[in-house]
Write a protein that holds these residues in place. Structure first.
Motif, PDB file in Angstrom:
ATOM      1  N   GLU A 514       0.816  -1.371   0.038  1.00 12.28           N
ATOM      2  CA  GLU A 514      -0.007   0.244  -0.168  1.00 12.28           C
ATOM      3  C   GLU A 514       0.857   1.299   0.151  1.00 12.28           C
ATOM      4  O   GLU A 514       1.819   1.398   0.707  1.00 12.28           O
ATOM      5  CB  GLU A 514      -0.931  -0.117   1.295  1.00 12.28           C
ATOM      6  CG  GLU A 514      -1.578   1.138   1.331  1.00 12.28           C
ATOM      7  CD  GLU A 514      -2.488   1.155   2.733  1.00 12.28           C
ATOM      8  OE1 GLU A 514      -3.940   0.570   2.658  1.00 12.28           O
ATOM      9  OE2 GLU A 514      -2.250   1.833   3.685  1.00 12.28           O
ATOM     10  N   PHE A 517       0.648   7.621   2.538  1.00 12.52           N
ATOM     11  CA  PHE A 517      -0.090   8.938   2.482  1.00 12.52           C
ATOM     12  C   PHE A 517       0.525   9.877   3.454  1.00 12.52           C
ATOM     13  O   PHE A 517       0.682   9.653   4.600  1.00 12.52           O
ATOM     14  CB  PHE A 517      -1.712   8.905   2.676  1.00 12.52           C
ATOM     15  CG  PHE A 517      -2.141   8.054   1.702  1.00 12.52           C
ATOM     16  CD1 PHE A 517      -2.731   8.277   0.507  1.00 12.52           C
ATOM     17  CD2 PHE A 517      -2.253   6.573   2.046  1.00 12.52           C
ATOM     18  CE1 PHE A 517      -3.466   7.568  -0.388  1.00 12.52           C
ATOM     19  CE2 PHE A 517      -3.195   5.668   1.085  1.00 12.52           C
ATOM     20  CZ  PHE A 517      -3.501   6.119   0.007  1.00 12.52           C
ATOM     21  N   GLN A 726     -13.137   9.096   0.120  1.00 14.32           N
ATOM     22  CA  GLN A 726     -12.853   9.106  -1.184  1.00 14.32           C
ATOM     23  C   GLN A 726     -13.705   8.781  -2.109  1.00 14.32           C
ATOM     24  O   GLN A 726     -14.027   9.356  -3.360  1.00 14.32           O
ATOM     25  CB  GLN A 726     -11.265   8.101  -1.347  1.00 14.32           C
ATOM     26  CG  GLN A 726     -10.888   8.104  -2.812  1.00 14.32           C
ATOM     27  CD  GLN A 726      -9.900   7.024  -3.029  1.00 14.32           C
ATOM     28  OE1 GLN A 726      -9.453   6.269  -2.221  1.00 14.32           O
ATOM     29  NE2 GLN A 726      -9.263   6.958  -4.264  1.00 14.32           N
ATOM     30  N   THR A 747      -7.212  13.418  -4.826  1.00 12.57           N
ATOM     31  CA  THR A 747      -6.448  12.223  -4.184  1.00 12.57           C
ATOM     32  C   THR A 747      -6.342  12.189  -2.790  1.00 12.57           C
ATOM     33  O   THR A 747      -6.354  13.365  -2.257  1.00 12.57           O
ATOM     34  CB  THR A 747      -4.722  12.421  -4.844  1.00 12.57           C
ATOM     35  OG1 THR A 747      -4.190  13.695  -4.358  1.00 12.57           O
ATOM     36  CG2 THR A 747      -4.797  12.350  -6.390  1.00 12.57           C
ATOM     37  N   PRO A 748      -6.271  10.906  -2.239  1.00 13.54           N
ATOM     38  CA  PRO A 748      -6.357  11.013  -0.752  1.00 13.54           C
ATOM     39  C   PRO A 748      -5.200  11.466  -0.123  1.00 13.54           C
ATOM     40  O   PRO A 748      -4.044  11.353  -0.702  1.00 13.54           O
ATOM     41  CB  PRO A 748      -6.478   9.487  -0.597  1.00 13.54           C
ATOM     42  CG  PRO A 748      -7.124   8.855  -1.916  1.00 13.54           C
ATOM     43  CD  PRO A 748      -6.653   9.614  -2.924  1.00 13.54           C
ATOM     44  N   ALA A 751      -4.482   7.641   4.494  1.00 11.46           N
ATOM     45  CA  ALA A 751      -4.871   6.204   4.339  1.00 11.46           C
ATOM     46  C   ALA A 751      -6.176   5.959   5.018  1.00 11.46           C
ATOM     47  O   ALA A 751      -6.575   6.821   5.811  1.00 11.46           O
ATOM     48  CB  ALA A 751      -3.710   5.397   4.986  1.00 11.46           C
ATOM     49  N   GLN A 765      -8.702   7.704   2.019  1.00 14.06           N
ATOM     50  CA  GLN A 765      -8.681   6.473   1.101  1.00 14.06           C
ATOM     51  C   GLN A 765      -9.992   5.576   1.499  1.00 14.06           C
ATOM     52  O   GLN A 765     -10.087   5.280   2.757  1.00 14.06           O
ATOM     53  CB  GLN A 765      -7.433   5.851   1.193  1.00 14.06           C
ATOM     54  CG  GLN A 765      -7.414   4.331   0.680  1.00 14.06           C
ATOM     55  CD  GLN A 765      -6.145   3.493   0.886  1.00 14.06           C
ATOM     56  OE1 GLN A 765      -5.855   3.610   2.225  1.00 14.06           O
ATOM     57  NE2 GLN A 765      -5.697   2.799   0.227  1.00 14.06           N
ATOM     58  N   THR A 766     -10.540   5.183   0.516  1.00 17.91           N
ATOM     59  CA  THR A 766     -11.623   3.949   0.915  1.00 17.91           C
ATOM     60  C   THR A 766     -11.424   2.971  -0.211  1.00 17.91           C
ATOM     61  O   THR A 766     -11.003   3.198  -1.193  1.00 17.91           O
ATOM     62  CB  THR A 766     -12.981   4.597   0.906  1.00 17.91           C
ATOM     63  OG1 THR A 766     -13.230   5.223  -0.345  1.00 17.91           O
ATOM     64  CG2 THR A 766     -13.394   5.467   2.157  1.00 17.91           C
TER      65      THR A 766
END
Length: 866
Positions: A514, A517, A726, A747-748, A751, A765-766
């Protein structure tokens, strides 16, 4: 046995142990040459990395890591001496011979059951179930269950009213849709069901209409069970009243069904094990195998499951098979499971939990051969079926399923099992809502520790009681339980359901770590506040907090229901009120065990976020005791973050002797913290201290999108934080991004569940559009209030973080006005005022007052059930 202990072997020399050997662990009794396989129970379980001498304890890397993580203060080897390596099994058609069926008993033995029409079988219970067809109605059926608890008092033939809530159906795409439909269809027509109310919200891929179509296409006998399908269309309270009236109209009819003497051939036993230890395959599993053999000889059925927990035990499972096609189908199911796991970058060999390894099951081969002992060696494998596939004729079945206990049990129940045998080494306390569970513990010391939560002590066999004697006793208990005697778990009054959770990949993927962020906010256009904004808050080391709550954080799915019981009990006792604790909250979820390790990063981040949440004054972690993410695991994660584990409470259901002892321990710990707490200081907070989540589901009107953007700008301009998921539907409205002042791709910055350290505007983030998972992630970032826009209908809130439901959609405002905290206008001031009231504890959101709350941790793009 401690290092240095001398062991006299039968017909052999005396050897000396070089390191501590824990109960259930193994040491070499003969030399094992490097490159050859160590064996136990006649099964190869790895390859020796170097020569292993008699007296050496057997260790692989995973077990060494697990034992070291628990700070056991024992003598351990510096390096492992064997590695996991497993040869595939092949069934040779040329040498295959069909098994001879086991002879049936001539006499007929009976139990008192409920006969059902239309081929539904025989019930061991007569229960009204409230089925949440989709995750979006899970909270509704739980609240409905609470409301109807006393409704069946005085109805002698009704065994209860219970909610069946699950986690599936909340995303636009479901890879497990047919599997879930098969499970729900099996639940609705199950012989233990006297009547069923299925509740959906009419949206998404999992609806009542789709379920009805599936049941008709696959000939489920729905016409032979009292049922109703209900869609949530109006307000929450209005829907509760409507649902309660439907159930009330069934009571006399359901009560009219009475138990009758029926042959034991009507019993269909689900065979399960969880929290296994090295004695599971010696005492507990052979005991239930013996009882199952007797049930089958009386014409009944038994169902083995958990595909990944039979890898390595194929020779035993297939030593007797009804026909070649059945054996080949079983092996194909194992191969399919391995392939499916491989799509997500994992192997089923990663199934054993930390609790398994602590208690002597080093790897999947040892766990599997022990698990396979639930099949009696005299019994042939008669059938191999898919998950939740309806059972046919009598005999011994294998059902394809993950090793996750609860997910596997749901499939067995949906297939038609009306009684569950659950073998546990550590002492698993889980139960299913409408099928009784008999819990069989493998050792006497464990039974004595947990006897308030266990039904059968298989450890008596290790103490010298003949297995046949124990089997006869357990068969009598089986008949009594099937006839209505309540199991220990039913008396405890807790249960849970989990269906095989969805997965993200349907083909091989390249596994990538991953991306990180950096947590830097996105720049947005400033906007001054239209009204003064201030609210009372508590001073904390991390800044002002709008509330003080006590958090019970289960470390796994099996601890969840006990966490929920604890929070309800402590709230009823008003524990902590004198210390300015507003309430207790338990964050009940389905993760921490029975899932692949590549989803642990998301899990860890989520739990750690809540442990540091500004609304949490005190937090206690509650482990079941045999999960992957046990207390020692969580202590290590806290230490890695530089957090002192001593700040938190720690409790273990299994180690402390079961449900009532652990509840007492938890109450004592919280009371001790409250007693030493200094009176909390208060302060006045403003917009700069606001931490707000902003999300939506369904269409958002342009004017509403613009107004929500203005809310975000006002808070951020004053120095506060705003976080938007997101995949919130707000982003589908170009007016929102324009009004916020964002240009270019969104953009995220965070995270999923990453704590928002910096003030400003963030995107989290999703992994899907699943509503509850997005709320769960928002809460972990540290937000203290969420504004949720309802584009189609109000959705559940969050157990810890207040969620304000707002809308400007005319249909929503008209139909669900009582469920909204605010009908939006063009003016942002009323919404700011409602946020201010909520943070200042002057207003309680509607979803909280309704208890329409939900919580669920996602598994990301690669996590799966194992």
């Amino acid at each position: 046995m401690e290092a240095g202990t001398a062991v006299s072997l039968p017909h052999g020399p005396t050897i000396t142990l070089r390191h501590t050997v824990l109960e259930g662990h193994r040491f070499a009794v003969r030399p094992i040459v490097a490159g050859t396989a160590p064996t136990s129970w006649l099964v190869d379980f790895g390859v020796a990395l170097h020569d292993i001498a008699p007296g050496d304890v057997l260790t692989n890397q995973a077990t060494l890591d697990e034992l070291r993580s628990r700070a056991l203060n024992i003598s351990l080897p510096d390096v492992p001496n064997f590695a996991d390596r497993f040869a595939p099994y092949h069934l040779d058609p040329a040498t295959f011979r069909p098994a001879v069926p086991l002879p049936r008993h001539d006499e007929i033995r009976t139990f008192l059951g409920y006969p059902r029409p239309g081929g539904r079988g025989t019930g061991t219970r007569n229960i009204i179930i409230l089925l949440g067809t989709t995750v979006q109605t899970a909270a509704f059926v739980r609240v409905l269950e609470t409301r109807l608890k006393g409704a069946v008092n005085g109805y002698a033939n009704i065994d209860g009213v219970t909610a069946v809530a699950h986690t599936e159906g909340g995303t636009a795409q479901m890879h497990n849709r047919d599997l879930v439909l098969r499970t729900l269809a099996g639940f609705m027509t199950h012989p233990n069901v006297g009547a069923v109310l299925a509740v959906d919200d009419g949206r998404g891929p999992l609806t009542n209409a789709r379920l009805q179509t599936f049941m008709a296409a696959h000939n489920y006998p729905l016409a032979h069970v009292r049922h109703a399908f209900m869609t949530l269309e109006g307000g929450f309270e209005e829907s509760l009243v409507r649902a309660a009236a439907i159930v009330a109209g069934w009571l006399d009819e359901v009560n009219g069904c009475q138990r009758q003497a029926l042959p034991l051939s009507a019993l269909k036993i689900a065979l399960q094990c969880g929290g296994s230890d090295a004695f599971s395959g010696i005492s507990g599993n052979p005991l239930v195998a013996e009882v199952s053999k007797e049930v089958i000889r009386y014409g009944g059925t038994a169902v083995l499951a958990e595909t990944d927990e039979l890898i390595g035990a194929e020779p035993y499972v297939l030593q007797k098979v009804r026909d070649l096609a059945t054996g080949e189908r079983f092996l194909a199911q194992v191969a399919r499971f391995k392939e499916w796991a491989g799509w997500h970058g994992v192997s089923p060999e990663g199934n054993p939990s930390g609790g398994n390894r602590l208690r002597g099951l080093y790897n999947i081969a040892l766990k599997s051969i022990g698990a396979a002992m639930k099949k009696h060696p005299d019994l042939p494998l008669d059938y191999a079926i898919d998950y939740a596939e309806p059972l046919g004729g009598p005999g011994f079945y294998f059902m394809d399923s993950p090793g996750n206990d609860l997910e596997s049990i749901a499939g067995q129940v949906a297939a038609g099992c009306n009684l569950i045998f659950f073998v546990t080494g550590n002492g698993s306390i889980t139960n299913f809502p409408f099928v009784p569970t008999l819990k069989v513990v493998t050792t006497t010391p464990r039974y004595e520790l947990l006897q308030g939560d266990m039904d059968v002590n298989a450890g008596a066999y290790l103490d010298g009681v003949p297995l046949a004697e124990l089997a006869a006793q357990m068969l009598d208990l089986t008949v009594a339980t099937a006839s209505g005697q309540r199991s220990v778990g039913e008396q405890a009054g807790h249960a849970q359901v989990q269906i095989w959770r969805d997965w993200a990949q349907n083909e091989p993927v390249k596994v990538v770590k991953e991306k990180g962020f950096d947590g830097r906010p996105l720049p947005i256009a400033p906007l001054p506040a239209p009204i003064p904004f201030a609210y009372p808050a508590f001073r904390t080391a991390a800044g002002p907090a709008s509330d003080r709550m006590a958090l019970i954080l289960p470390t796994s799915l099996c601890a969840g229901q006990i966490g929920r019981m604890a929070a309800a009990r402590f709230n009823q006792l008003e524990l902590g009120r004198a210390a300015s604790i507003s309430r207790f909250v338990a964050l009940v979820h389905t993760e921490g065990c029975g899932s692949s390790s590549n989803s642990l990063e998301i899990f860890d981040r989520t739990l750690l976020g809540y442990l540091q949440h500004p609304l949490v004054a005190h937090a206690l972690l509650l482990e079941h005791g045999c999960e992957k993410t046990h207390n020692a695991y969580m202590r290590a994660r806290l230490a890695e973050m530089g957090l002192n584990p001593a700040r938190f409470g720690w409790a273990s259901i299994q180690a402390e002797g079961g449900i009532e002892p652990v509840l007492a321990h938890m109450a004592d710990w919280f009371a001790a913290q409250f007693a030493i707490d200094a009176p909390p200081e208060t302060a006045v907070a403003g917009l700069a201290q606001v931490r707000l989540g902003l999300t939506s589901a369904g269409p958002v009107r342009p004017a509403a999108a613009t107004m929500l953007a203005r809310l975000a700008r006002v808070i951020v301009s004053a120095g506060g934080r705003v976080i938007v998921p997101q995949q919130a539907s707000l982003w589908q409205s170009p007016e929102f991004a324009t009004a916020v002042g964002l240009l270019g791709p969104i953009t995220p910055t965070l995270a999923f569940a990453q704590t928002a350290v910096r003030s400003g505007f963030h995107v989290m983030q999703t992994f899907s559009g699943q509503w509850t998972e997005a709320l769960t992630g928002l809460g972990a970032t540290g937000v203290e209030v969420v504004v949720a826009y309802a584009g189609e209908r109000p959705l559940p809130g969050h157990p810890l973080v207040p969620v304000l439901t707002v809308s400007a959609e005319p249909a929503v405002v008209e139909r669900c006005a009582a469920d909204l905290d605010l009908a939006l206008s063009a003016d942002v001031a009323p919404l700011l005022d409602r946020v201010q009231q909520t943070l200042g504890q002057a207003y309680a959101p509607t979803v909280r007052r309704q208890q329409n709350l939900s919580f669920q941790i996602p598994r990301g793009l690669l996590g799966i059930s194992l």
